[in-house]
Design a protein around this motif. Structure first.
Motif, PDB file in Angstrom:
ATOM      1  N   GLN A  83       0.965  -1.479  -0.302  1.00 13.03           N
ATOM      2  CA  GLN A  83      -0.091  -0.170   0.265  1.00 13.03           C
ATOM      3  C   GLN A  83       0.913   1.443  -0.131  1.00 13.03           C
ATOM      4  O   GLN A  83       0.612   1.945  -0.258  1.00 13.03           O
ATOM      5  CB  GLN A  83      -0.244   0.048   1.441  1.00 13.03           C
ATOM      6  N   PRO A  84       1.745   0.976   0.647  1.00 15.56           N
ATOM      7  CA  PRO A  84       3.141   2.329   0.342  1.00 15.56           C
ATOM      8  C   PRO A  84       3.254   3.263  -0.348  1.00 15.56           C
ATOM      9  O   PRO A  84       3.591   5.132  -0.884  1.00 15.56           O
ATOM     10  CB  PRO A  84       4.078   2.508   1.218  1.00 15.56           C
ATOM     11  N   TYR A  85       3.258   1.723  -1.817  1.00 17.64           N
ATOM     12  CA  TYR A  85       3.985   2.620  -2.551  1.00 17.64           C
ATOM     13  C   TYR A  85       3.074   3.223  -3.989  1.00 17.64           C
ATOM     14  O   TYR A  85       2.961   3.523  -4.775  1.00 17.64           O
ATOM     15  CB  TYR A  85       4.248   0.711  -3.837  1.00 17.64           C
ATOM     16  N   GLU A  86       1.320   3.745  -3.233  1.00 15.20           N
ATOM     17  CA  GLU A  86       0.782   4.160  -4.062  1.00 15.20           C
ATOM     18  C   GLU A  86       1.621   5.823  -4.129  1.00 15.20           C
ATOM     19  O   GLU A  86       1.535   6.491  -4.747  1.00 15.20           O
ATOM     20  CB  GLU A  86      -0.160   4.768  -3.269  1.00 15.20           C
ATOM     21  N   ARG A  87       2.773   6.170  -3.654  1.00 15.49           N
ATOM     22  CA  ARG A  87       3.069   7.302  -2.777  1.00 15.49           C
ATOM     23  C   ARG A  87       4.384   7.691  -3.705  1.00 15.49           C
ATOM     24  O   ARG A  87       5.152   8.664  -4.632  1.00 15.49           O
ATOM     25  CB  ARG A  87       3.495   7.628  -1.937  1.00 15.49           C
ATOM     26  N   PHE A  88       4.891   6.147  -4.620  1.00  9.83           N
ATOM     27  CA  PHE A  88       6.344   6.160  -4.905  1.00  9.83           C
ATOM     28  C   PHE A  88       6.501   6.292  -6.224  1.00  9.83           C
ATOM     29  O   PHE A  88       7.462   7.039  -6.010  1.00  9.83           O
ATOM     30  CB  PHE A  88       6.915   4.729  -4.636  1.00  9.83           C
ATOM     31  N   PRO A  89       5.293   5.870  -7.349  1.00  8.14           N
ATOM     32  CA  PRO A  89       6.599   6.523  -8.042  1.00  8.14           C
ATOM     33  C   PRO A  89       6.434   8.694  -8.909  1.00  8.14           C
ATOM     34  O   PRO A  89       7.246   8.997  -9.254  1.00  8.14           O
ATOM     35  CB  PRO A  89       5.175   6.315  -9.571  1.00  8.14           C
ATOM     36  N   ASP A  90       5.273   9.003  -8.205  1.00 12.36           N
ATOM     37  CA  ASP A  90       5.607  10.748  -8.103  1.00 12.36           C
ATOM     38  C   ASP A  90       6.604  11.516  -7.134  1.00 12.36           C
ATOM     39  O   ASP A  90       7.496  12.330  -7.985  1.00 12.36           O
ATOM     40  CB  ASP A  90       4.400  11.199  -7.263  1.00 12.36           C
ATOM     41  N   LEU A  91       7.173   9.904  -6.278  1.00 13.82           N
ATOM     42  CA  LEU A  91       9.131  10.035  -5.650  1.00 13.82           C
ATOM     43  C   LEU A  91      10.048   9.996  -6.799  1.00 13.82           C
ATOM     44  O   LEU A  91      11.129  10.877  -6.955  1.00 13.82           O
ATOM     45  CB  LEU A  91       9.116   9.350  -4.473  1.00 13.82           C
ATOM     46  N   ILE A  92       9.194   9.203  -7.203  1.00 10.69           N
ATOM     47  CA  ILE A  92      10.380   8.857  -8.300  1.00 10.69           C
ATOM     48  C   ILE A  92      10.764   9.296  -9.734  1.00 10.69           C
ATOM     49  O   ILE A  92      11.848  10.335 -10.368  1.00 10.69           O
ATOM     50  CB  ILE A  92      10.504   7.368  -8.923  1.00 10.69           C
ATOM     51  N   ARG A  93      10.002  10.097 -10.188  1.00  5.78           N
ATOM     52  CA  ARG A  93       9.893  10.909 -11.486  1.00  5.78           C
ATOM     53  C   ARG A  93      10.343  12.162 -10.455  1.00  5.78           C
ATOM     54  O   ARG A  93      11.055  12.910 -11.731  1.00  5.78           O
ATOM     55  CB  ARG A  93       8.182  11.167 -11.198  1.00  5.78           C
ATOM     56  N   ALA A  94      10.192  12.758  -9.184  1.00  7.54           N
ATOM     57  CA  ALA A  94      10.259  13.817  -9.048  1.00  7.54           C
ATOM     58  C   ALA A  94      12.147  13.700  -9.042  1.00  7.54           C
ATOM     59  O   ALA A  94      12.280  14.594  -9.564  1.00  7.54           O
ATOM     60  CB  ALA A  94      10.455  14.589  -8.252  1.00  7.54           C
TER      61      ALA A  94
END
Length: 608
Positions: A83-94
């Motif tokens: 469930q915490p991975y929901e936020r990860f794509p935005d962190l990785i894109r930045a």
């Protein structure tokens, strides 16, 4: 110096793998020579690739100068670890933009929760899902527009499946990004105690549910040392994580900073720069030997006697259970994490964690230090631990020099036992694996009459009827991959634990699985050949004396050879077993799997 047994085992792996490994390396080197050139794509192809991107990302991809980072994610809301991975794509894109490139979600893979399906029909699909995940990963990468990939996955089949899929595109650099364990809740030992009380009818279902809800209570990985957390330890020791990343809790500043750094590191090791480090080169024979040592040293999951074989095969490397057996003899058990001890992975991390284990094993010559990792050459960097700086960046400092709690974590001079946490058993019944790190020494040898069952439900019914109050070995067969998919059989543990606590000598022999959560009951699992494949386990009859000996490494049945030779294998009607949950989709697979010589690999499409 490297320990002689470790050196010998690694040399044997290298020799037996030479032809397949050479072919694999030639294949990924050829792929690397055709590195993605987005401007060389047809215009329609290229336009499809950036159609939905933000303007700045679109310009970057259109020019073709910056690196393109694939995100392969196993995110879903139901699985607490993911469930915490929901936020990860935005962190990785930045982070990718900061590094002068672009990141995009290339694809998602399924991620089922074994905790939810345990003892239910869906568990039959669990092991099969690993290969669906591998295929889904390959589909995500098949667009051939990426320079590297980051992989978001934690739990049981997900990480092995992601690794297998990543190795199919072994010319691409890969960084695996964990999300971390949930904070500690109700202690695992107390949860187990209440499960046993419920099995005895001494507490209500409401009391059981309350205990379970207090144990599994927040985002993050379950805190016991099962397959999910063993995955994380192994990704770190194999050099695919950033150092010290495995067991930092979700949704914390350090976790977010590590995710940011992982993306930047993936961008730094593409073929567009000077540190090109493809995953197919990182995961060599030494890396897999290191993984087996770490599995033994930490008392990790028995599932990895299956997964490591399949993962290695995807990279042209042939492992056998003989490798596991040989390395067990020289690897000390340094950890007591539940179910081997009372502490959870948060306590383990606080006591020194993976970095401490790596340093102790390196100093004892029990790991290859001269390996490639996502951080560069050398495993010594993984004895360090991360620190969050004031500017929210990460730096690494030397890890703990001494264990913070010797009830959880010990140095090589004072191990919990001198040999590894797993043993391989051989005998007339075939080969099996047993996790001994959680089993009391006085129960490492069990000799008792067999009681035959063809399902977990049959065992539970016999227990409730009071028919198991005696010494016995529960033979639970027709649970293998060809029969019903090789489910985990954890519903057996509470009743068998109750009987053991009453003083009976009990054990389990099965061609099914238990995983890292297998506890105090002696259990010979993954028996191969399986019953549905004509294995000797199908010849056992009620009352036969079974001897399970983890000291000698044997699994025998005391039946005169002339009588044994006349027996015909039992059969089981599996035609209606757990029908209607998608098992029919795997019927072709079930009928074509054949265990490797180690009885371990069921990877569809692994090199023969």
């Amino acid at each position: 110096m490297v320990n002689k047994i470790l050196a010998d085992v690694t040399a044997q792996i290298t020799a037996r793998s030479a032809a397949k490994r050479s072919l694999y390396l030639r294949r990924i080197e050829a792929a690397a020579s055709q590195k993605p050139q987005r401007r060389a794509l047809g215009c329609a192809n290229q336009a499809h690739g950036f159609a939905a991107c933000a303007p700045g990302d679109k310009a970057m991809l259109r020019a073709g100068d910056g690196a393109s980072l694939a995100i392969v994610t196993a995110y879903n809301d139901m699985l607490s670890a993911h469930q915490p991975y929901e936020r990860f794509p935005d962190l990785i894109r930045a982070a990718a933009r900061e590094a002068g490139g672009v990141a995009m979600v290339a694809g998602g893979v399924p991620a089922m929760c074994d905790g939810i399906t345990q003892g239910e029909a869906g568990m039959d699909l669990s092991l099969f899902s690993r290969d669906v995940i591998a295929l889904s990963t390959a589909v995500a990468l098949s667009h051939q527009t990426f320079d590297a990939a980051v992989y978001l996955g934690i739990c049981d089949k997900i990480v092995p499946g992601l690794v297998i899929g990543a190795l199919a595109f072994g010319h691409l650099p890969a960084v695996f990004v964990p999300a971390g364990p949930m904070v500690s809740g109700l202690p695992n030992a107390e949860k187990s105690r209440i499960r046993q009380l419920y099995a005895e009818g001494k507490v209500s279902r409401d009391a059981l549910l309350e205990a379970e809800a207090k144990s599994y209570h927040a985002p993050g990985t379950c805190t016991f040392y099962g397959t999910a957390n063993t995955n994380q330890m192994m990704m770190e020791i194999m050099g695919l994580h950033l150092p010290g990343a495995a067991f930092v809790n979700p949704n914390t500043p350090l976790r977010d900073a590590l995710t940011h750094e992982a993306a930047k590191r993936a961008m730094a090791i593409t073929a567009l720069g000077n540190e090109y480090t493809p995953i197919g080169k990182i995961l060599d024979e030494r890396a897999f030997a290191n993984a087996i040592v770490a599995l033994h040293a930490t008392g990790g999951s028995t599932n990895h006697t299956l997964h490591l074989v399949a993962m290695a095969a995807a990279g042209g490397i042939t492992l056998t259970w003989d490798d596991f057996a040989a390395l067990a003899t020289v690897t000390p058990l340094l950890c007591h994490i539940y179910p081997s001890g009372k502490a959870d992975v948060n306590h383990f991390h606080a006591a020194g964690g993976t970095g401490f284990v790596i340093r102790e094993l390196l100093e004892d010559g029990l790991l290859h230090e001269d390996v490639q990792t996502v951080m560069g050459t050398g495993l010594a960097a993984y004895a360090n631990e991360p620190r969050l700086n004031a500017d929210k960046t990460v730096s690494w400092v030397p890890g703990a020099e001494a264990s913070g709690d010797e009830a959880v974590l010990r140095g090589r001079q004072n191990p919990f036992q001198p040999t590894g946490g797993l043993v391989v058993l051989d005998g007339v019944l075939g080969r099996a694996v047993m996790k001994i790190s959680a089993v009391a020494p006085e129960r490492h040898i069990i000799e008792a009459p067999a009681k035959i069952f063809h399902s977990q439900e049959e065992v539970q019914a016999a227990f409730k009827a009071g028919a198991l109050n005696q010494d016995f070995v529960a033979v639970v067969r027709f649970q293998g991959p060809k029969a019903i998919g090789m489910p985990e059989l954890h519903k057996l543990m509470p009743p068998l634990g109750v009987l053991q606590d009453k003083g009976f000598r009990v054990a389990l022999v099965t061609d099914g699985r238990l995983s890292g959560a297998s506890g105090k009951v002696p259990s010979a699992i993954h028996v191969t050949p399986e019953a549905a494949d004509g294995g000797a386990i199908a010849l056992i009859q009620e009352g036969d004396i079974i001897r399970l000996d983890a000291v000698a490494g044997t699994l025998e049945v005391k039946v005169p050879p002339d009588i044994w030779a006349l027996r015909l294998p039992a059969v089981a009607d599996l035609s209606l077993a757990h029908s209607g949950v998608g098992r029919e989709l795997f019927s072709a697979f079930r009928h074509t799997v054949s265990p490797a010589d180690a009885g371990a690999s069921i990877f569809l499409g692994a090199p023969a």
